[in-house]
Design a protein around this motif. Sequence first.
Motif, mmCIF file in Angstrom:
data_model
loop_
_atom_site.group_PDB
_atom_site.id
_atom_site.type_symbol
_atom_site.label_atom_id
_atom_site.label_comp_id
_atom_site.label_asym_id
_atom_site.label_seq_id
_atom_site.Cartn_x
_atom_site.Cartn_y
_atom_site.Cartn_z
ATOM 1 N N SER A 1 72.024 46.356 33.396
ATOM 2 C CA SER A 1 73.232 45.556 33.147
ATOM 3 C C SER A 1 73.486 44.552 34.273
ATOM 4 C CB SER A 1 74.453 46.476 32.994
ATOM 5 O OG SER A 1 74.212 47.549 32.130
ATOM 6 N N PRO A 2 72.466 43.794 34.688
ATOM 7 C CA PRO A 2 72.584 43.022 35.924
ATOM 8 C C PRO A 2 73.369 41.725 35.788
ATOM 9 C CG PRO A 2 70.481 42.567 34.919
ATOM 10 C CD PRO A 2 71.135 43.638 34.062
ATOM 11 N N VAL A 3 73.913 41.284 36.913
ATOM 12 C CA VAL A 3 74.423 39.921 37.030
ATOM 13 C C VAL A 3 73.245 39.051 37.443
ATOM 14 C CG1 VAL A 3 75.979 38.361 38.223
ATOM 15 C CG2 VAL A 3 76.740 40.678 37.647
ATOM 16 N N VAL A 4 72.786 38.213 36.542
ATOM 17 C CA VAL A 4 71.657 37.325 36.805
ATOM 18 C C VAL A 4 72.152 35.931 37.180
ATOM 19 C CG1 VAL A 4 69.606 36.255 35.760
ATOM 20 C CG2 VAL A 4 70.150 38.669 35.290
ATOM 21 N N ASP A 5 73.313 35.568 36.651
ATOM 22 C CA ASP A 5 73.936 34.268 36.938
ATOM 23 C C ASP A 5 75.446 34.478 36.930
ATOM 24 O OD1 ASP A 5 74.787 31.615 37.081
ATOM 25 O OD2 ASP A 5 74.559 31.319 34.910
ATOM 26 N N TRP A 6 76.088 34.304 38.080
ATOM 27 C CA TRP A 6 77.525 34.584 38.187
ATOM 28 C C TRP A 6 78.375 33.642 37.354
ATOM 29 C CZ3 TRP A 6 80.202 38.627 39.442
ATOM 30 C CH2 TRP A 6 79.660 39.580 40.316
ATOM 31 N N LEU B 1 60.264 49.489 45.300
ATOM 32 C CA LEU B 1 60.871 49.065 44.048
ATOM 33 C C LEU B 1 62.372 48.980 44.277
ATOM 34 C CD1 LEU B 1 59.050 51.426 41.503
ATOM 35 C CD2 LEU B 1 58.523 49.030 41.965
ATOM 36 N N LEU B 2 62.979 47.893 43.854
ATOM 37 C CA LEU B 2 64.430 47.750 43.935
ATOM 38 C C LEU B 2 65.032 48.008 42.563
ATOM 39 C CD1 LEU B 2 64.816 44.509 46.110
ATOM 40 C CD2 LEU B 2 65.101 46.877 46.847
ATOM 41 N N MET B 3 66.102 48.808 42.543
ATOM 42 C CA MET B 3 66.828 49.030 41.300
ATOM 43 C C MET B 3 68.286 48.667 41.521
ATOM 44 S SD MET B 3 67.146 52.342 38.769
ATOM 45 C CE MET B 3 68.022 52.134 37.197
ATOM 46 N N GLY B 4 68.798 47.732 40.730
ATOM 47 C CA GLY B 4 70.167 47.281 40.898
ATOM 48 C C GLY B 4 70.971 47.448 39.621
ATOM 49 N N TRP B 5 72.213 47.888 39.784
ATOM 50 C CA TRP B 5 73.140 48.075 38.677
ATOM 51 C C TRP B 5 74.224 46.997 38.750
ATOM 52 C CZ3 TRP B 5 73.018 52.875 35.719
ATOM 53 C CH2 TRP B 5 72.058 53.803 36.166
ATOM 54 N N SER B 6 74.416 46.226 37.677
ATOM 55 C CA SER B 6 75.482 45.232 37.617
ATOM 56 C C SER B 6 75.380 44.258 38.800
ATOM 57 C CB SER B 6 76.843 45.933 37.556
ATOM 58 O OG SER B 6 77.882 45.023 37.272
ATOM 59 N N LEU C 1 67.170 46.122 31.690
ATOM 60 C CA LEU C 1 67.855 46.960 30.701
ATOM 61 C C LEU C 1 69.289 46.466 30.561
ATOM 62 C CD1 LEU C 1 66.581 50.346 32.184
ATOM 63 C CD2 LEU C 1 65.603 49.118 30.229
ATOM 64 N N HIS C 2 69.623 45.923 29.388
ATOM 65 C CA HIS C 2 70.944 45.315 29.228
ATOM 66 C C HIS C 2 71.348 45.405 27.762
ATOM 67 C CE1 HIS C 2 73.613 42.016 31.263
ATOM 68 N NE2 HIS C 2 74.322 42.784 30.439
ATOM 69 N N SER C 3 72.517 45.966 27.497
ATOM 70 C CA SER C 3 72.999 46.067 26.123
ATOM 71 C C SER C 3 73.624 44.752 25.682
ATOM 72 C CB SER C 3 74.025 47.189 25.993
ATOM 73 O OG SER C 3 74.563 47.212 24.690
ATOM 74 N N ASP C 4 73.332 44.364 24.458
ATOM 75 C CA ASP C 4 73.943 43.149 23.917
ATOM 76 C C ASP C 4 75.421 43.347 23.600
ATOM 77 O OD1 ASP C 4 71.665 41.589 24.125
ATOM 78 O OD2 ASP C 4 70.908 42.202 22.172
ATOM 79 N N VAL D 1 79.563 42.238 31.518
ATOM 80 C CA VAL D 1 78.564 41.273 31.993
ATOM 81 C C VAL D 1 77.710 40.906 30.780
ATOM 82 C CG1 VAL D 1 76.540 40.897 33.466
ATOM 83 C CG2 VAL D 1 78.514 42.159 34.351
ATOM 84 N N PRO D 2 77.929 39.754 30.172
ATOM 85 C CA PRO D 2 77.195 39.416 28.956
ATOM 86 C C PRO D 2 75.689 39.362 29.211
ATOM 87 C CG PRO D 2 78.314 37.480 29.838
ATOM 88 C CD PRO D 2 78.801 38.651 30.634
ATOM 89 N N SER D 3 74.919 39.674 28.182
ATOM 90 C CA SER D 3 73.467 39.747 28.348
ATOM 91 C C SER D 3 72.783 38.385 28.248
ATOM 92 C CB SER D 3 72.878 40.695 27.297
ATOM 93 O OG SER D 3 73.142 40.220 25.987
ATOM 94 N N ASP D 4 73.550 37.309 28.065
ATOM 95 C CA ASP D 4 72.965 35.974 27.861
ATOM 96 C C ASP D 4 71.996 35.582 28.975
ATOM 97 O OD1 ASP D 4 75.638 36.340 26.702
ATOM 98 O OD2 ASP D 4 75.387 34.337 25.866
#
Length: 386
Positions: free
Chosen positions: A260-265, A229-234, A326-329, A334-337
Motif C-alpha cells: 500500500s505504498p505512497v509512490v507519489d505524494w 531487501l527493503l519492505m515499506g508500508w504506506s 502489493l496494493h488494493s484498488d 492511498v489510491p493505487s493509481d
Amino acid sequence: MKSLRHAATVGAIALAGAAALGAAIGGALVLRIAREVITPAPRKNDTEVLAVDTGAQTIELGRTPDTELPGSYGLYVDGTPGYVKLGAVLHADGGTVRRKLLTQIEPGAEIGRHAAFSGYYYLAPSELHLPYESVLIGTPAGPCPAWLFPAASTTWVIQVHGRGATRSECLRAVPVLHAAGLPVLVTSYRNDGEGPRTRPGSYGLGATEWRDVDTAIAYALRHGAERILLMGWSMGGAIALQTLVSSDHGGAVVGMILDSPVVDWRTVLRYQAREMGLWDPLPQLAMDALEQPWSARLSGADQAIAFDALDMVARSAELDVPILLLHSDDDGFVPSDASHALAAARPDLVTMPVFTGARHTKLWNYDQTRWTHAISDWLGEHGFAD
C-alpha cells in the motif's frame, strides 16, 4: 462630489482590507493544511462498540467500510483489555456488524463505546513466538529502537512502517520472511513516536526519514548482511524508495516489497483533500507552501519538501532492483493509481498482482493466504529465499 470621492476612497480601503483579510485567512488555511500533512497525529477512534457478548465471545460494532471486512484484525478499545483481536464477520445488517472475538473477554470487563479499528493484529514481537532481540540503531537524529529477528541468510529484510503507525504494523510480514530463512530488522525512525524527536517533530514524507533507514542498512551490513531487501508500508514505501535512490548503501539493496505504498505524494494528498471536501487549489497551495523554506518552517517542517523528488513514477528510470508491489484498488486512503503507473513505467522490475476489496495496509488481514504466497513466490523467483 467631495462626499462621493470620500465614499469611493472608503470603499476602496474597505475592499482592500477585505482582500487582505481574505488573503490572510486563505494563507492561514493553506498553512494549516500543510501542517496537517506533516504532523504526526495520535490514533483516532473511528469505530463504535455497540455490544459485547462474553458468553459467545462476540462483539457488535457500528458498520463501516473497515469493520465489515472479512479476515482478522485488531481493535483498540477503551477499558480493561486495551486491545482485542477480531475474527470472522458473523453477521452484518444495516448499521451493525457482529464479529468473532479472538481475544478472550472475561465477564465484567469494561469496554467503552469508542474504539479504533486496526490492521496491526500483532502488537508485540513476542506474539510471533520467534526468536528476536531489541536493538538500538544510532541515526543522525538519535537512537532508533528496532526489533531483530535473526536467521541464517546473509540477505536481510529491513521493514519500514507507515505514517501514524508504529513498528507493530510490520509484524504481520515477519513469519513469511522468517520462513524464507531471512533475518528481519523492523526499525523505527525520527518523529514516529518511538524513534528520536527532532526539534519540529514533523514528518519529512520520506525526504528526511530515509537517512534513518540508511543507518539501519549500515547496521545490517556490519552484522553479517551482504544483501538487503527493503519492505515499506504506506509512507514507509516512500521512505524505502527514497532510501534506494539516495543512500550511499543503495548498492546493497537488491529488491523491495511495498505494501500500500505512497509512490507519489501529490496523488495521495489530492485524493485525501477531496475526501475531506477540500478542492484545488488548496491541496496544491499546501504542497507549494511545503516546498518553500520560509513557509515550510511556518508549517512546522524540518526543511522544505521537494515533491518532485518524491515522485517515483517520474523517477522510475532510476530504479534498478525488482519490486513486489502489493496494493488494493479499494485502498480508501492511498489510491493505487501511482502504484499502477509505476508498474506500467517499469514492467521489467515491478511485479504487481491485482488485489481488490482490501483497505489500506490490510491486504494481509483480508486475504492472508494470497498475500503470503505473493511474497514467498516472489522471493523464490528472484533467488532471495534461503
